[in-house]
Scaffold this active site. Sequence first.
Site, PDB file in Angstrom:
ATOM      1  N   HIS A 238       0.873  -1.170   0.000  1.00  0.00           N
ATOM      2  CA  HIS A 238       0.000   0.000   0.000  1.00  0.00           C
ATOM      3  C   HIS A 238       0.910   1.219   0.000  1.00  0.00           C
ATOM      4  CE1 HIS A 238      -3.091   2.854   1.005  1.00  0.00           C
ATOM      5  NE2 HIS A 238      -4.003   1.913   0.960  1.00  0.00           N
ATOM      6  N   ARG A 260      -6.215   9.634  -1.602  1.00  0.00           N
ATOM      7  CA  ARG A 260      -5.668   9.988  -2.919  1.00  0.00           C
ATOM      8  C   ARG A 260      -6.787  10.088  -3.944  1.00  0.00           C
ATOM      9  NH1 ARG A 260      -2.827   5.933  -4.738  1.00  0.00           N
ATOM     10  NH2 ARG A 260      -3.232   4.578  -2.956  1.00  0.00           N
TER      11      ARG A 260
END
Length: 584
Positions: A238, A260
């Site tokens: 991740h 994001r």
Amino acid sequence: MQPERLDTDILVLGAGGAGLFAALHARKAAPELEVTIAVKGLMGKCGCTRMVQGGYNVALAPEDSLERHFMDTIVGGKWLPRQDLAWRLVEGAVERIHELENEVGCFFDRRPDGTLDFKAFAGQSFDRTVHKGDLTGIEIINRLMEQVRAAGVRRLEEHRAVALVPAGDGSGIAGALMIDMREGIYRLVRARAVLLAAGGGPTMYLYHTPSGDKSCDGMAMALRAGLPLRDMEMVQFHPTGLLAGADTRMTGTVLEEGLRGAGGWLLNGAEERFMLQWDPAGERATRDVVARAIYAEMRAGRTSPMGGVFLQMGHLGADTVARRFPGMVKRCADCGFDLAGGRVEVVPTAHYMMGGVEFEPDGRTELPGLFAAGEDCGGVHGANRLGGNGVAESTVFGGIAGDSMAAFVRREGVLRDPDSTSIEAAIARCERPFARPAGGLNDLRERLWRVMWEDVGIIRDANGLTRAIAALDGLAEELRDLGLADGERRFNLTWQDWLNLDSQITVSRGIARAALAREESRGAHYREDFPETGDLAASRYTRLRQMDGELLLETVPVDFSIVRPGRSLIEDDAGAPPAAEAKP
Ligand SMILES: Cc1cc2nc3c(=O)[nH]c(=O)nc-3n(C[C@H](O)[C@H](O)[C@H](O)COP(=O)(O)OP(=O)(O)OC[C@H]3O[C@@H](n4cnc5c(N)ncnc54)[C@H](O)[C@@H]3O)c2cc1C
């Protein structure tokens, strides 16, 4: 040493989304059968399903479709997924999300008009991630646990499975050997069907996200039982693990992808936004691309003060960020950082294993009576898992496995006589540290973390992988000679740590071997010495087995059973004609 014995009809190993759904479905499908869940921690308090933040992918919106979700999964997985499994996933997610809402009792976030809210996740052509704020897993696991408790499932909590026990006559699985961690005794649970759902978990890396109870025990047990595992080189990092300093377990924990997706920026130590140089999607590129870009900035020395990069949210407005991501904002605030109004330091962190035990769409494995579901399994995600497809996978295939096990037991389930040699060997392995001088476990764990992070991590090459294989062999040898300070078996956490390391090293060796064998770069697996992705039409997956302690590796052609590389199931995909192949 003779283990205590217990017989049951269906034994479920693990109480995450996969295990709990399997238990529920098995009880519902065959109420006359006794279902037992054995779990290393406390039910509802352990495993990664509880930690799910962002949400659950499901193609429910009218403009979305199963075909779109499927194509995103296949393209995101770089054409390595087993396609019939991926199709089962996208199809099953629709059924399961309705079940979660209407039968299990989950409340997911809705829009003012009452329809489900879908959030944006990286690598997807459509916003399809159902969520409960940014802490979706707590809602899912709490409601599921209530249902499982009400369903009359027998619980063996703080029971650690240490071996899958075959039948003495080789006809299938007889059960599993456990350590009752509270009592410090061995317990052999015989069952007519067993589900492996211990949830993988790449905790052998310096930075990692999964819960501490996950140490790849399920995969290690499967390897020791001679079962085939596929795609083991595919470890997902991740991109945004929190960097909170060396002395806190908060370091490595995930700041979710939705940040994001919502417009968060990644900045290097020179405060430059770098993602657009790597991918036109910028920060919304898939996890593998973003993790590699961050790692490249780190290697080039353009780091934040603690050695990572910055995740900046402040430009979106502190109130908006605080409203949309309250869990993430609070997590950062607890560590003294202001996510909503500013920026925090992040580092890629080992998150998920795409590889695992080979299994069939109905949950069966090669060993009759043994089923598998969830993160212990390989094949659904190929070279890269899309955010939101993990919890969908564990709940979809957990439920399917529960139904299949119930049908299997009714049809042909028998209690088999266990192979006594396997039980003796497993107990001897677990007892080994009691007869050795104490010390060195922490040091060994840290060396394992470093080897995996530096040589089997985000950017790999043949030299590093060869070095790692030798180092891992050495660590395995060293562990065999490390002992425990006392002979107490009840709640001996150092003993449990020793066993964790045994599993982690066993599986790490498999990851390194498979990574050395894949001489190309694809998805989560990046080889600096082979940076190109090979011919997609000639894709092969790795298959690993352990025989007499040796790892055997072969590569197998991918069966494009639904759609071939270069084609698509989506009629309006620019430039790609609809696939001629029929859906299953
Ligand atoms: C921080 C974090 C955030 C995530 N966010 C998302 C997200 O937003 N969306 C998404 O789709 N996925 C997400 N994931 C991935 C997702 O959590 C997993 O894909 C999924 O939950 C795996 O479910 P599982 O049932 O296979 O395993 P788990 O839920 O991990 O359960 C495994 C169970 O097995 C037990 N166990 C382990 N070893 C043994 C043993 N030896 N004996 C007995 N029991 C054992 C454990 O205690 C646990 O109960 C996230 C993961 C993490 C770590």
